[in-house]
Design an enzyme around this catalytic site. Structure first.
Site, mmCIF file in Angstrom:
data_model
loop_
_atom_site.group_PDB
_atom_site.id
_atom_site.type_symbol
_atom_site.label_atom_id
_atom_site.label_comp_id
_atom_site.label_asym_id
_atom_site.label_seq_id
_atom_site.Cartn_x
_atom_site.Cartn_y
_atom_site.Cartn_z
ATOM 1 N N ARG A 153 -3.907 -9.147 -0.634
ATOM 2 C CA ARG A 153 -2.812 -9.566 -1.518
ATOM 3 C C ARG A 153 -3.333 -10.362 -2.719
ATOM 4 O O ARG A 153 -2.597 -11.167 -3.289
ATOM 5 C CB ARG A 153 -1.807 -10.407 -0.725
ATOM 6 C CG ARG A 153 -1.252 -9.677 0.487
ATOM 7 C CD ARG A 153 -0.368 -10.582 1.329
ATOM 8 N NE ARG A 153 0.066 -9.905 2.549
ATOM 9 C CZ ARG A 153 0.825 -10.470 3.489
ATOM 10 N NH1 ARG A 153 1.238 -11.732 3.335
ATOM 11 N NH2 ARG A 153 1.173 -9.802 4.568
ATOM 12 N N CYS A 172 0.891 -3.700 -21.335
ATOM 13 C CA CYS A 172 0.215 -2.408 -21.164
ATOM 14 C C CYS A 172 -0.699 -2.455 -19.945
ATOM 15 O O CYS A 172 -0.717 -1.531 -19.140
ATOM 16 C CB CYS A 172 -0.585 -2.059 -22.413
ATOM 17 S SG CYS A 172 0.430 -1.792 -23.875
ATOM 18 N N SER A 193 -0.214 1.977 -19.967
ATOM 19 C CA SER A 193 -0.314 2.618 -21.275
ATOM 20 C C SER A 193 -1.673 2.280 -21.858
ATOM 21 O O SER A 193 -1.980 1.108 -22.075
ATOM 22 C CB SER A 193 0.807 2.120 -22.189
ATOM 23 O OG SER A 193 0.687 2.688 -23.487
#
Length: 290
Positions: A153, A172, A193
């Site tokens: 985690r 992004c 992205s």
């Protein structure tokens, strides 16, 4: 190259991804109206023991990368710190025209990376500012690496769907995870992205730098930085620049040096971080898509 070919590491893998997208990418429209060649899903691996992954096939502006990372770690979301230090990479998103879209003054980028890293989920005040009652994900993950290194985690998320429309640019590079094995710290980034020519070289170097910094304060060696991209694209107005970069040969990667006396992730200053032996081809200019 295909994406399930044998693993090629470091800068050559990045160049191979550029070539793949340039030759086989799908033409798509995009938010900026520029148009892209896009490929969905890619992974690059950088063995940090081989050197610091600052691209050598074009000069990359290390000063901007370093100050931006320190800005993120400070939890800041206003461009004044960057501008005071001669860093202009966020200027296009900090204009009054851009920030008016989400009702903030010029220079205030909204709850972007630094806010999400250091104050995730914070409540707002009457004037739209944030209380300091959110989750400090960076402090939390560093403490977990020190006390529970086998945890699965060890994650920091920059993506908050409830605030994605309240920022100059939704994150992004959205999520990163640390992994400890054999006393080495590795990091994997997921980037939704990926502007392969302009943005990704900065992101690779920035997260590799962060991995070194976290490793030092946790008394670990560095392992790998793994970059995973979602929508991996080359903007249509970057094609000539990419073609030029692909004609260039590689230089040996430089090395990153940190001030060994810094033991707190939030105590690093610009002067504590340096890169030695950086040799590269000249920079290649290109227009950023806003």
């Amino acid at each position: 190259m295909t994406m399930n070919s044998s693993i090629i590491k470091n800068e050559q893998a990045y160049l191979d991804l550029l070539r793949l997208v340039l030759n086989e990418g799908t033409e798509k429209g995009d938010r900026t109206g520029t148009g892209t060649l896009s490929h969905f899903g890619a992974q690059l691996r950088f063995n940090l023991a081989d050197g610091f992954p600052l691209l050598t096939t074009k000069k990359v502006h290390l000063k901007s990368i370093t100050y931006e990372l320190l800005w993120f770690l400070n939890g800041s979301t206003h461009v004044d710190y960057l501008q005071q230090n001669g860093v202009r990479i966020w200027n296009e998103w900090a204009t009054s025209e851009q920030t008016a879209r989400f009702n903030r003054p010029a220079g205030d980028l909204g709850p972007i990376y630094g806010h999400q890293w250091r104050n995730y989920g914070a409540t707002t005040t009457a004037d739209g500012q944030y209380n300091s009652d959110g989750v400090d994900q960076i402090a939390q993950v560093v403490e977990q690496i020190k006390t529970n290194p086998n945890s699965r985690r060890l994650i920091v998320s920059g993506w908050n769907p409830g605030e994605a429309d309240q920022v100059a640019l939704p994150p992004c590079h959205t999520l990163f995870q640390f992994f400890v094995a054999d006393n080495k710290l590795s990091c994997q980034l997921y980037q939704r992205s990926a502007d392969l020519f302009l943005g990704v070289p900065f992101n690779i170097a920035s997260y590799a730098m962060l991995t070194h910094m976290v490793a030092q304060v946790c008394n670990l060696e560095v392992g790998e930085f793994i970059w995973t991209g979602g929508d991996c694209h080359i903007y249509q107005n970057h094609r000539e620049q990419v073609e030029l970069q692909l004609t260039r040969s590689l230089y040996t990667l430089p090395t990153l040096a940190l001030n060994p006396n810094v033991k707190d992730i939030f105590a690093f200053n610009y002067e504590d971080i340096s890169v030695d032996g950086y040799e590269s081809h000249p920079a290649i200019k290109a227009q950023v898509a806003v």
